[in-house]
Design a protein around this motif. Structure first.
Motif, short mmCIF file in Angstrom:
data_model
loop_
_atom_site.label_atom_id
_atom_site.label_comp_id
_atom_site.label_asym_id
_atom_site.label_seq_id
_atom_site.Cartn_x
_atom_site.Cartn_y
_atom_site.Cartn_z
N THR A 1 83.47 36.89 169.93
CA THR A 1 83.36 36.99 171.40
C THR A 1 81.98 37.45 171.87
N HIS A 2 81.17 37.99 170.99
CA HIS A 2 79.89 38.59 171.40
C HIS A 2 78.91 37.53 171.91
N PRO A 3 78.20 37.81 173.02
CA PRO A 3 77.22 36.85 173.55
C PRO A 3 76.13 36.48 172.53
N GLU A 4 75.79 37.43 171.65
CA GLU A 4 74.75 37.17 170.66
C GLU A 4 75.15 36.07 169.67
N LEU A 5 76.46 35.81 169.53
CA LEU A 5 76.90 34.72 168.67
C LEU A 5 76.34 33.40 169.20
N VAL A 6 76.43 33.19 170.52
CA VAL A 6 75.91 31.96 171.13
C VAL A 6 74.40 31.88 170.94
N LYS A 7 73.73 33.01 171.16
CA LYS A 7 72.27 33.04 171.02
C LYS A 7 71.85 32.67 169.59
N ARG A 8 72.52 33.25 168.61
CA ARG A 8 72.18 32.97 167.21
C ARG A 8 72.49 31.52 166.83
N LEU A 9 73.55 30.97 167.42
CA LEU A 9 73.88 29.56 167.16
C LEU A 9 72.77 28.65 167.68
N PHE A 10 72.23 28.96 168.86
CA PHE A 10 71.12 28.16 169.39
C PHE A 10 69.87 28.33 168.52
#
Length: 285
Positions: free
Chosen positions: A195-204
């Motif tokens: 759920t952490h926003p940083e997951l999306v950032k790291r995926l990008f």
């Protein structure tokens, strides 16, 4: 036993990268502790292990005195002279302690110390390996509903770190954000999140070259896990369109991340230092 011990130490140094000197010191300390338990005291006891043969010797250091009051720590001048004529009052005599019973204790202790050191070093190596992944993404294989295998350790995806409505099948590979890695007596405990926003950032970062090399910067990110993510991006190169770079040709880059996040909508907008313009960008369809 000495030959086997030396072979074991050589293997440990080569395969586990545990120095022989570290093990020798640990074994000496264990023998010292065994002396304390066996003889009731060890303040004048010295333990030495031959680094080439693994032979060990235990000595009691006794002070040469005229009249002995404590036989454990003192030796008479007459008795010392029988051992070596050079001894004078106040000298220290080293008497070797030989005991079959103590020999068995020493052998058992050496084995236990080596096993303990192996466990400690393996735990240390595992912790360092996963600690380096802290605040980054990691791929796990789902074993059961919330149990995930991360390669060398297992973790549990806690309910408060799961996206509502997400269901995983056993053997499915999923991306996780590593919140924290804790060192515990049973090995590293890896705390993960979906759920952490940083997951999306790291995926990008892993999917978009321009983000990874710093040409495009993710300035701000807000996420309602499972529903929608809004991400503001900026480029330090005027020739690079930051939104276009993240979306990719025909949306291929962003769609890969959307697929990983099970259809979560991702809005990518242009960053602006002016809050009014930023808000306008964020609210535009």
């Amino acid at each position: 036993m000495n030959k086997e011990l030396m072979e074991a130490l050589d293997i440990l140094e080569k395969e586990k990268e545990i120095s022989k000197e570290t093990l020798f010191e640990s074994i000496e300390n264990s023998l010292y502790t065994a002396c304390e338990k066996h003889f009731g005291r060890a303040d004048n006891i010295k333990v030495e292990i031959d680094r080439d043969t693994c032979d060990f010797h235990v000595y009691a250091e006794k002070t040469v005195v005229e009249q002995v009051e404590d036989p454990d720590t003192q030796i008479s001048l007459a008795e010392a002279k029988l051992l070596d004529k050079k001894y004078e009052l106040g000298d220290i005599v080293r008497e070797e302690i030989k005991s079959k019973e103590f020999g068995r204790i020493a052998t058992m202790n050496a084995k236990n110390v080596i096993l303990q050191k192996i466990r400690e070093e393996e735990r240390k190596v595992l912790f360092e390996e996963y600690y380096q992944k802290e605040k980054d993404i990691i791929t796990g294989i789902v074993q059961r509903y919330v149990s995930v295998n991360l390669g060398k350790v297992d973790t549990v995806l806690m309910e408060n770190e799961m996206v509502k409505g997400e269901v995983f099948r056993p053997t499915e590979r999923i991306k996780l954000y590593v919140l924290e890695v804790k060192d515990t007596p049973k090995g590293p405990k890896v705390v993960v999140s979906r759920t952490h926003p940083e997951l999306v950032k790291r995926l990008f970062e892993s999917e978009v070259t321009e983000v990874k090399d710093g040409t495009v910067e993710i300035k701000s990110i807000a996420r309602e896990a499972g529903s929608r993510t809004k991400m503001a991006v900026w480029s330090n190169n005027p020739d690079v369109d930051p939104v276009g770079a993240c979306v990719g040709m025909n949306g291929v880059r962003v769609n890969t991340i959307v697929e990983e996040l099970r259809g979560e909508k991702i809005d990518i907008i242009n960053w602006d230092e002016n809050p009014a313009i930023l808000i306008e960008n964020a609210l535009s369809p």
